[in-house]
Each structure stands twice: as structure tokens, then as C-alpha cells.
Design a protein around this motif. Structure first.
Motif, short mmCIF file in Angstrom:
data_model
loop_
_atom_site.label_atom_id
_atom_site.label_comp_id
_atom_site.label_asym_id
_atom_site.label_seq_id
_atom_site.Cartn_x
_atom_site.Cartn_y
_atom_site.Cartn_z
N LEU A 12 -27.51 -8.68 17.91
CA LEU A 12 -27.61 -7.27 17.53
C LEU A 12 -29.06 -6.79 17.58
O LEU A 12 -29.33 -5.62 17.90
CB LEU A 12 -27.02 -7.05 16.14
CG LEU A 12 -25.49 -7.14 16.07
CD1 LEU A 12 -25.01 -7.23 14.63
CD2 LEU A 12 -24.86 -5.92 16.75
N CYS A 21 -24.46 -9.06 22.80
CA CYS A 21 -23.25 -9.15 21.97
C CYS A 21 -22.02 -9.43 22.82
O CYS A 21 -21.13 -10.18 22.42
CB CYS A 21 -23.07 -7.87 21.16
SG CYS A 21 -24.30 -7.67 19.84
N MET A 40 -18.51 -5.25 15.23
CA MET A 40 -17.50 -4.62 14.35
C MET A 40 -16.40 -3.95 15.17
O MET A 40 -15.21 -4.11 14.88
CB MET A 40 -18.18 -3.60 13.44
CG MET A 40 -17.24 -2.85 12.52
SD MET A 40 -16.56 -3.92 11.25
CE MET A 40 -15.74 -2.71 10.20
N PHE A 59 -21.73 -0.46 17.67
CA PHE A 59 -21.35 -1.48 16.70
C PHE A 59 -20.56 -2.54 17.48
O PHE A 59 -19.35 -2.67 17.31
CB PHE A 59 -20.51 -0.88 15.57
CG PHE A 59 -21.24 0.12 14.73
CD1 PHE A 59 -22.01 -0.29 13.66
CD2 PHE A 59 -21.18 1.47 15.03
CE1 PHE A 59 -22.71 0.62 12.89
CE2 PHE A 59 -21.87 2.39 14.27
CZ PHE A 59 -22.65 1.97 13.19
N ASP A 81 -23.23 -3.20 8.28
CA ASP A 81 -22.42 -2.37 9.17
C ASP A 81 -21.51 -3.16 10.10
O ASP A 81 -20.63 -2.58 10.73
CB ASP A 81 -23.33 -1.48 10.02
CG ASP A 81 -24.12 -0.48 9.19
OD1 ASP A 81 -23.75 -0.29 8.02
OD2 ASP A 81 -25.09 0.09 9.71
N GLU A 82 -21.73 -4.46 10.23
CA GLU A 82 -20.94 -5.22 11.20
C GLU A 82 -20.32 -6.47 10.58
O GLU A 82 -19.11 -6.53 10.37
CB GLU A 82 -21.82 -5.59 12.41
CG GLU A 82 -22.51 -4.36 13.02
CD GLU A 82 -22.31 -4.22 14.51
OE1 GLU A 82 -21.29 -4.67 15.03
OE2 GLU A 82 -23.20 -3.65 15.16
#
Length: 489
Positions: A51, A149, A122, A119, A65-66
Motif C-alpha cells: 500500500l 497490491c 479492502m 483501497f 482503512d484496509e
């Protein structure tokens, strides 16, 4: 073998695996959910690194947030999946007595998930949790705009999840196009409205149901707060909702702020104070501000700010660092309403403030635009709250806070109109990836003859009574049925 043939073969194998029924068992579902939990626990540092490489996210922001969101979501599904799977008894009208009915949730089949770059962990794993909970087999297509990611998911998921049922396919637009040419039982897409319309168009060729998680210009309304502490907290939450996650590159982030003109100067000063407190005097060196994802999006935001009348409206920030893809938290005061920055989704660290004579005018302002994914309203006026709820339409409304609705598994998350189609999170995710099959059980004991031809006046009157009367009234009329049938025939 060409790419199209290769994808066809992958889907053929996955559909065959789904047809074995293995993914429908509660054991399989729980094992996969536990696998996701193990994946994030054992690879937390690797996720933080990916990230940071893709978006410059600080580990705390990355967890908030993830990683933390995925953990919360998978734990919710693990604790509830058996209850969600269980047949639901359904009440039926007495007209159908003797009978019973139930609703069975069955998996849709082979599911395609397109995730977004802002994101990337997530928005890949959270829909996957819902699809697995419902018993589907899944292909994930991560965004190529978050390559670290995407690579992490492609390399890691096969070690934790059933590789016969869950696959990651990487690639750019050409791979997306080839995926969309295949026959799916469900497509779940997170991204822009422009690409969402292409996904929906492709899905329509096979009558494939879609969930589209899009975006839009999410407004925040700031009413007056005589209490200074409440005013400061409201502004703090606005700063958090604008610049806190991913430097404003968020579909539910605040796009613009509506305030009364007489309060605008105090609002701007308080915004500046909170920005300095969060990010220091030089945000570029704070190491807590995410960068813009790539040069294309950087240029897009810079061009929004280049328009002369927009540039003239900057009252704070505006620093641009092309080498590091960094744009300082920036505040605009009353930019032209016909400028691109007020007609297109900003998706970046720029906050236009629009001043009004009366805060109630914000309702007219909002309803003149496409329906947003979220509306944030800071007010204690209960009448104003009711007006916002009844006169506007949006995916969600949050009073006196920002973005917390995304983390609330008991609420559906999704848009309306141009901001999206469908919903997910918690039980809503399970439902999104399920078909609710209606089942009715009847016996061969009692029969109501007027449902069959040959038709007669008596049968018409009988059927009218059957639809209009309660069951007990119908029984009384049935007593005279055989006696009167010959007469009406």
C-alpha cells in the motif's frame, strides 16, 4: 492457446468445480473465510509495504482503512454465515392452506469482482468475503493502477484459499475487456461511472446481474454551531473526511462543502488550523499524506486547478510536487459553478467551499446535481434533518460525521442513480451474491375446484370471494360450493 481460450478454459473448470456442490457447504465457506483471516494476519507488513508502494499510505491509515476493515468484515461473516444460510420460514396466506413456504439462499455461481486502486486490499477482499459466504466461486481482477497490491493478491491468495474456486487474474484494460466477454453469473464492479457503464453494457449481453459501486460529488453541509467545541469537532471531522483517507481519492470522501457566507471566513480559518495540526506546516514532509496514485490522475487534478478563475479562488494550499506526485491539501472559496472542478468528481485533495445565503438552500443545490453516493450534514436542526432526508436522494446520509457508514456492517453500502447500483456489507453482501429461491410445499389432500375450467359464473364469484375474503370466510362459502355448482353450471 490464446488469452480468450485460456479464460474460457479457466471458467469452464471453475463452473465444473462449482457444480460439484463443494462450495455450498458451511465447512468450505468457513474454511475460506478463516483463510482470509490468516492471510491478513500473517502478511500485515507485506500489505503495508504494498500500500505504501502504490499509494504512499502510512501503516496506521492502511490498517484503519484496509486491513482492519477486512478483519472486521470476515469476523462478522464467520459468526453469522450459518444463520444467513439457514432456510427462512415464510408466512403464507390462509388461502393456500394446507401448505408451508420457505426462502432458500443459494449461490449465484461464477462471480467476477473488479476492485479499485484507491483501497486495493479492502475493495478486493471485502466483496470476496460476501461472495464466499454465499458459496460462490470467484475471479478477482485487481486494479493494474495499484500494481504492488495486485501482485500481492495474485501471489498470496493461492496459498490461503481454495485455488479451484478463487482465482486472481492480473492485467490492464485488454484483460478487463476479455473478462467481460465471458459469461458470468454476477459481476461486482468498483470504480468510475464511465467504466461502470461499459461493464453494465457488456453484462447486458448475457443478462448478467451487476453491482456497481461508483462515486459522485459527495457534498458536506455545515450549519452554524453556537457551541465552539461542537463547531471545532465538526470541522475536524470534515478535514478527516476530505483529506484523511488516501488524500481525498475516495468515492465517499467529501467533494465540496456548503456553508452560509457569513460563516465562511471562520470555517476556513478552522480548516487551516486542523490541517496544520494533522499534517504540520509542510504536509509534503509529514509522511502521513498519501500521494496521488499516478501521473495521469496527478495531471487531471492539476488541470482542474489551472483554470484561471479556479486558481484565483484558492485560499489555502495549492502546492504541487510533480516529482513525488504530491498535491497539498487545498481549499477553494466559491470557484465558478460551471467550472470542471464543480461539475466533475474531484477525487483528490482539493476542497471547494460554496457559500449560500441560508444553509437551507443547500438542499436545492444538491438536488440540482446527480444523486451522490453520500451526503454529510453537520446540523442540530431536526427540521432541517428531516428535509434533507425527505427532499434529497443519495446512497447514504450521515449526520454530524463523515464516512463512518462504510464501516458499519449492519447498514447497506451502495449508491443510487449515477452513484451506483446494488449494495453490500455484512448480510447485504451475502444477499448480493445469493439468489433467494422461493419454495412452497403443498399436499394432495384438499382441492379448490373453481381454479380449473370449465368456467362458470359461480366459479367467477367464488374466485372473487377467495381473493377478497379471509380464509375462514372462504371456508363458509365452500360449504355451499357443491350444492350450488350444478345450479350455476
Amino acid at each position: 492457446m490464446g488469452m480468450d481460450r485460456e479464460m474460457e478454459e479457466i471458467l469452464r473448470e471453475m463452473r465444473g468445480y462449482f457444480n460439484t456442490g463443494k462450495t455450498k457447504s458451511v465447512t468450505w465457506r468457513k474454511n475460506q473465510l478463516t483463510g482470509i483471516l490468516d492471510l491478513i494476519h500473517e502478511n500485515e507488513d507485506a500489505i503495508f509495504k504494498a500500500l505504501h508502494l502504490d499509494l504512499g499510505k502510512h501503516p496506521v491509515e492502511a490498517y484503519r482503512d484496509e486491513v482492519g476493515g477486512v478483519e472486521k468484515s470476515v469476523n462478522k461473516s464467520l459468526s453469522c454465515v450459518e444463520k444467513w444460510m439457514a432456510p427462512k420460514k415464510s408466512d403464507i396466506p390462509l388461502l393456500f392452506f394446507p401448505a408451508k413456504a420457505e426462502v432458500l439462499s443459494e449461490p449465484l455461481g461464477v462471480v467476477l469482482i473488479f476492485s479499485s486502486w484507491n483501497f486495493p486490499i479492502m475493495l478486493s477482499l471485502d466483496p470476496l468475503i460476501g461472495a464466499i459466504s454465499a458459496g460462490n466461486v470467484v475471479v478477482i481482477k485487481p486494479s493494474e493502477q495499484a500494481p504492488a497490491c495486485s501482485s500481492f493478491l495474485a501471489n498470496t491468495i493461492p496459498h490461503y484459499l481454495d485455488s479451484n474456486a478463487i482465482k486472481v487474474i492480473e492485467g490492464g484494460p485488454n484483460v478487463c475487456e476479455q473478462l467481460l466477454q465471458q459469461k458470468w453469473d454476477k459481476i461486482f464492479f468498483t470504480g468510475s461511472s464511465r467504466v461502470g457503464s461499459l461493464v453494465m453494457s457488456a453484462a447486458a449481453k448475457n443478462l448478467t446481474p451487476v453491482t456497481l459501486e461508483l462515486g459522485g460529488k459527495c457534498p458536506a453541509i455545515l450549519d452554524s454551531f453556537p457551541n465552539p467545541s461542537e463547531f471545532k469537532l465538526a470541522v475536524k471531522r470534515i478535514v478527516g473526511g476530505k483529506w484523511g483517507p488516501c488524500s481525498g481519492q475516495v468515492c465517499i470522501g467529501i467533494d465540496y462543502l456548503l456553508v452560509e457566507e457569513k460563516f465562511s471566513s471562520s470555517v476556513i480559518e478552522q480548516l487551516k488550523k486542523i490541517i496544520r495540526r494533522f499534517y504540520g506546516e509542510n504536509p509534503a514532509e509529514s509522511k502521513v499524506v498519501s500521494r496521488i496514485v499516478n501521473k495521469h490522475h496527478f495531471e487531471r487534478i492539476r488541470n482542474l486547478l489551472k483554470e484561471p478563475l479556479v486558481a484565483a479562488s484558492i485560499v489555502h494550499g495549492g502546492l504541487i510536487d510533480e516529482e513525488n506526485l504530491f498535491i497539498e491539501p487545498t481549499i477553494l472559496l466559491d470557484p465558478p459553478l460551471d467550472s470542471e472542478i464543480m461539475t466533475e468528481e474531484i477525487f483528490g485533495p482539493v476542497l471547494p467551499i460554496i457559500t449560500l445565503n441560508k444553509i437551507q438552500e443547500s438542499i436545492e443545490f444538491i438536488i440540482a446535481k446527480p444523486k451522490p453516493l453520500a451526503i454529510y450534514a453537520f446540523t442540530k436542526d431536526e427540521t432541517f434533518k428531516r428535509r434533507i432526508l425527505s427532499e434529497t436522494s443519495s446512497g447514504s446520509v450521515v449526520f454530524n460525521d463523515t464516512m463512518v457508514q462504510f464501516l458499519c456492517d449492519t447498514l447497506p453500502f451502495g449508491g443510487v442513480g449515477a452513484s451506483g447500483l446494488g449494495r453490500y456489507h455484512g448480510k447485504y453482501s451475502f444477499d448480493t451474491f445469493s439468489h433467494e429461491k422461493a419454495v412452497m410445499h403443498r399436499n394432495l389432500i384438499l382441492e379448490i375446484e373453481p381454479r380449473y375450467p370449465p368456467w362458470s359464473k359461480f366459479k367467477l364469484e367464488f374466485l372473487k370471494l377467495a381473493y377478497r375474503l379471509n380464509y375462514f370466510g372462504l371456508l363458509l362459502h365452500m360449504l355451499g360450493f357443491k350444492l350450488g355448482l350444478k345450479k350455476y353450471n
